[in-house]
Write an enzyme that holds these catalytic residues in place. Structure first.
Site, PDB file in Angstrom:
ATOM      1  N   GLY A  78       0.814  -1.202   0.000  1.00 51.10           N
ATOM      2  CA  GLY A  78       0.000   0.000   0.000  1.00 51.10           C
ATOM      3  C   GLY A  78       0.849   1.254   0.000  1.00 51.10           C
ATOM      4  N   VAL A 128       2.243  -5.063   3.636  1.00 46.86           N
ATOM      5  CA  VAL A 128       1.830  -6.130   4.546  1.00 46.86           C
ATOM      6  C   VAL A 128       2.201  -7.476   3.932  1.00 46.86           C
ATOM      7  CG1 VAL A 128      -0.106  -7.238   5.724  1.00 46.86           C
ATOM      8  CG2 VAL A 128      -0.053  -4.741   5.473  1.00 46.86           C
ATOM      9  N   GLY A 134      -7.626   0.572  -8.080  1.00 41.85           N
ATOM     10  CA  GLY A 134      -6.548   0.047  -7.263  1.00 41.85           C
ATOM     11  C   GLY A 134      -6.738  -1.428  -6.966  1.00 41.85           C
ATOM     12  N   ASP A 151      -6.080  -3.108  -4.346  1.00 40.36           N
ATOM     13  CA  ASP A 151      -6.666  -3.358  -3.027  1.00 40.36           C
ATOM     14  C   ASP A 151      -8.181  -3.230  -3.061  1.00 40.36           C
ATOM     15  OD1 ASP A 151      -6.377  -0.624  -3.557  1.00 40.36           O
ATOM     16  OD2 ASP A 151      -5.960  -0.092  -1.480  1.00 40.36           O
ATOM     17  N   ARG A 152      -8.684  -2.293  -3.850  1.00 40.94           N
ATOM     18  CA  ARG A 152     -10.132  -2.085  -3.916  1.00 40.94           C
ATOM     19  C   ARG A 152     -10.822  -3.238  -4.635  1.00 40.94           C
ATOM     20  NH1 ARG A 152     -10.934   4.177  -5.491  1.00 40.94           N
ATOM     21  NH2 ARG A 152     -12.989   3.831  -4.539  1.00 40.94           N
ATOM     22  N   THR A 212      -7.987  23.354  23.357  1.00 42.28           N
ATOM     23  CA  THR A 212      -7.519  23.109  21.998  1.00 42.28           C
ATOM     24  C   THR A 212      -7.454  21.620  21.665  1.00 42.28           C
ATOM     25  OG1 THR A 212      -6.236  25.155  21.964  1.00 42.28           O
ATOM     26  CG2 THR A 212      -5.588  23.453  20.390  1.00 42.28           C
TER      27      THR A 212
END
Length: 260
Positions: free
Chosen positions: A8, A13, A108, A110-111, A187
């Site tokens: 990625g 991985v 992609g 991965d998609r 903040t």
């Protein structure tokens, strides 16, 4: 055993699978300059720590959204595992699902893997949300065809942009605010609210709009490392599938070898 590699934009991985079951998983920061030899030294030591050897790996399959990283991963497979790797989306590992979009070549890996694996596990129309460098929303119809989706900045990317652009804002951890209030009193709490609840609102809003456009009941599946961070504070997800991409690679490998 199968070594599945998912390269990625942020991490690579490596997963060791035995008959579709993940036995070990490791990740390293993505660096297109990293050589096959560097990968091999790192990975060989991790294999030993888990009780495995390089000889246990009988095949390698690679998916990448970083084209420059592919060559060194191929050399890793060939030189150190004696395997000519399959590349997701190419040759014998071509996509078994229709990519029903205007530019299918730009989808992609991965998609496509996420859609393929999700369709195998869940019936009907699907919305798959992947929390990675970018947060992607992908739609698969009841036949398994990829119909398109959305690309939004990942939560880490959003936080990095905020801190980089505003000199006085501190870097904070990405976590659920301790209070359900969306009115911060300092903040740091205001930043936590903006990042976390702002992201929840984006998820719920986009999922709602996508379901209206689909026009049929759709199952929403979340994947990626940060999916569980949002699970307890939204009803947008029907299922969490943390390893969709790796499971998709295993399925693609099996399919290629059932149809040589």
């Amino acid at each position: 055993m199968l070594l599945a590699i998912d390269a990625g934009n942020t991490n690579v991985v490596f997963a060791l699978l035995d008959s579709g079951t993940i036995r070990a998983r490791w990740r390293i920061a993505t660096d297109a300059r990293r050589t096959a030899d560097e990968y091999a030294v790192w990975l060989s030591q991790l294999l030993v720590l888990e009780g495995y050897e390089r000889s246990h790996v009988g095949g390698v399959i690679i998916a990448t959204v970083v084209p420059r990283a592919l060559h060194n991963l191929q050399v890793l497979a060939q030189k150190y595992f004696g395997s000519d790797p399959l590349i997701a989306g190419q040759g014998k590992a071509a996509w078994p699902i229709p990519l029903d979009v205007e530019e299918p070549q730009s989808v992609g890996a991965d998609r496509a893997l996420n859609v393929m694996a999700a369709h195998a596990r869940h019936p009907g129309d699907l919305i798959i949300i992947d929390f990675g460098t970018a947060t992607t929303f992908d739609v698969a119809d009841y036949r398994g065809a990829y119909k398109g989706g959305i690309i939004a900045p990942g939560i880490n990317l959003s936080l990095d942009a905020l801190v980089t652009a505003a000199a006085k804002l501190p870097r904070i951890a990405i976590e659920a605010p301790p209070s359900p209030s969306v009115i911060g009193r300092d903040t740091v709490s205001q930043m936590h609210i903006g990042i976390y609840w702002g992201y929840v609102a984006m998820i719920e809003g986009l999922v709602g709009r996508m379901k209206v456009e689909i026009g049929r009941p759709a199952t929403v599946i979340a994947t990626g490392g940060l999916a569980t961070l949002f699970e307890r504070n939204t009803n947008a997800f029907d299922a969490i599938e943390p390893d969709l991409t790796i499971q998709g690679l295993a399925m693609l490998w099996d399919r290629a070898h059932m149809n040589p």
